[in-house]
Design an enzyme around this catalytic site. Structure first.
Site, PDB file in Angstrom:
ATOM      1  CE  LYS A   1      -6.019   1.904  -8.366  1.00  0.00           C
ATOM      2  NZ  LYS A   1      -5.026   2.538  -9.289  1.00  0.00           N
TER       3      LYS A   1
HETATM    4  C1  E4P Z   1      -2.552   1.255 -10.906  1.00  0.00           C
HETATM    5  O1  E4P Z   1      -3.532   0.743 -10.446  1.00  0.00           O
HETATM    6  C2  E4P Z   1      -1.491   1.854 -10.069  1.00  0.00           C
HETATM    7  O2  E4P Z   1      -1.977   2.950  -9.398  1.00  0.00           O
HETATM    8  C3  E4P Z   1      -0.325   2.230 -10.935  1.00  0.00           C
HETATM    9  O3  E4P Z   1      -0.034   1.168 -11.828  1.00  0.00           O
HETATM   10  C4  E4P Z   1       0.901   2.601 -10.148  1.00  0.00           C
HETATM   11  O4  E4P Z   1       1.931   2.858 -11.065  1.00  0.00           O
HETATM   12  P1  E4P Z   1       3.270   3.640 -10.694  1.00  0.00           P
HETATM   13  O5  E4P Z   1       4.119   2.725  -9.886  1.00  0.00           O
HETATM   14  O6  E4P Z   1       3.873   3.971 -12.010  1.00  0.00           O
HETATM   15  O7  E4P Z   1       2.864   4.852  -9.922  1.00  0.00           O
END
Ligand code: E4P
Length: 221
Positions: free
Chosen positions: A86
């Site tokens: 990521k």
């Molecule tokens: C997933 O890939 C993301 O990092 C995650 O859904 C972010 O979520 P949040 O907005 O609750 O931090």
């Protein structure tokens, strides 16, 4: 559609993997720290509970393109296949996405707040694009923005998959499944909210009690 779990809670991954058809697991730095274990232990445990066809997503932490690519190589080495790095869509991140794709590393472009950011990451070759639906709601209509993105990719023939993320309720997930989203990554509470309904328990209780009254047992034969 790929139904992905947004958690590093190994026990919940095991539980939901039995209950549902889970395509993979996404993590981010915050999710890893919430596991209460160190990074290597958490990653090892998650890899052990996933089968090799399930995808696993780990986020790079460093800020410069060069450092991100080094971390991406390390993340890529943690598993034989179905591992994705990521990378946030900062300027350095966008550069790193291009470099990683040249090296054949799987990439999920993350921390996406607009359809345009996602589209540019798709042009750079990102395999997955993660718009942060709930966070986007603070700036406008997150759901509409993601629907636009799905259409932008379709009309331009780009193959990146949208994995909508940052969900806070099942209605957000529902709307994007209706819109034909390719993947969603959902936290554990939202996954349970999607499958639980008090009416189901009440109905099953009634069936069982009626059976028991008639035949004196709570099993078919
Ligand atoms: C997933 O890939 C993301 O990092 C995650 O859904 C972010 O979520 P949040 O907005 O609750 O931090």
């Amino acid at each position: 559609m790929e139904f992905i779990l947004d958690t590093a809670d190994v026990q919940e991954i095991k539980n939901l993997n039995e209950l549902l058809t889970v395509a993979g697991v996404t993590t981010n730095p915050t999710i890893i720290t919430k596991s209460g274990k160190d990074f290597q232990t958490t990653v090892k445990e998650i890899i052990e509970v996933l089968d090799e066809e399930q995808t696993f997503f780990i986020q790079a932490i460093s800020a410069t393109c060069e450092e991100i690519v080094e971390e991406a190589k390390y993340i890529d080495s943690l598993r034989e296949k179905n591992i994705y790095v990521k990378i946030p869509v900062t300027h350095e991140g966008l550069k790193a996405i291009k470099e990683c794709k040249k090296l054949g590393i799987g990439v999920l472009a993350t921390a996406i707040y607009t359809a345009d950011q996602a589209f540019m990451a798709a042009m750079n070759g990102a395999d997955y694009l993660a718009p942060y639906v709930n966070r986007m709601e603070n700036y406008g209509d997150g759901i509409k923005e993601v629907k636009d993105l799905i259409e932008m990719l379709r009309v331009n023939g780009l193959n990146s998959k949208v994995v909508a993320a940052s969900f806070k309720n099942k209605k957000q997930v529902h709307e994007l499944i209706v819109a034909g989203i390719q993947a969603v990554t959902v936290p554990v509470d939202v996954a349970y909210a999607m499958i639980n309904h008090p009416g189901t328990e009440i109905a099953v209780g009634e069936f069982t009690e009626n059976w028991n009254k008639a035949f004196g047992r709570r099993a078919l034969v």
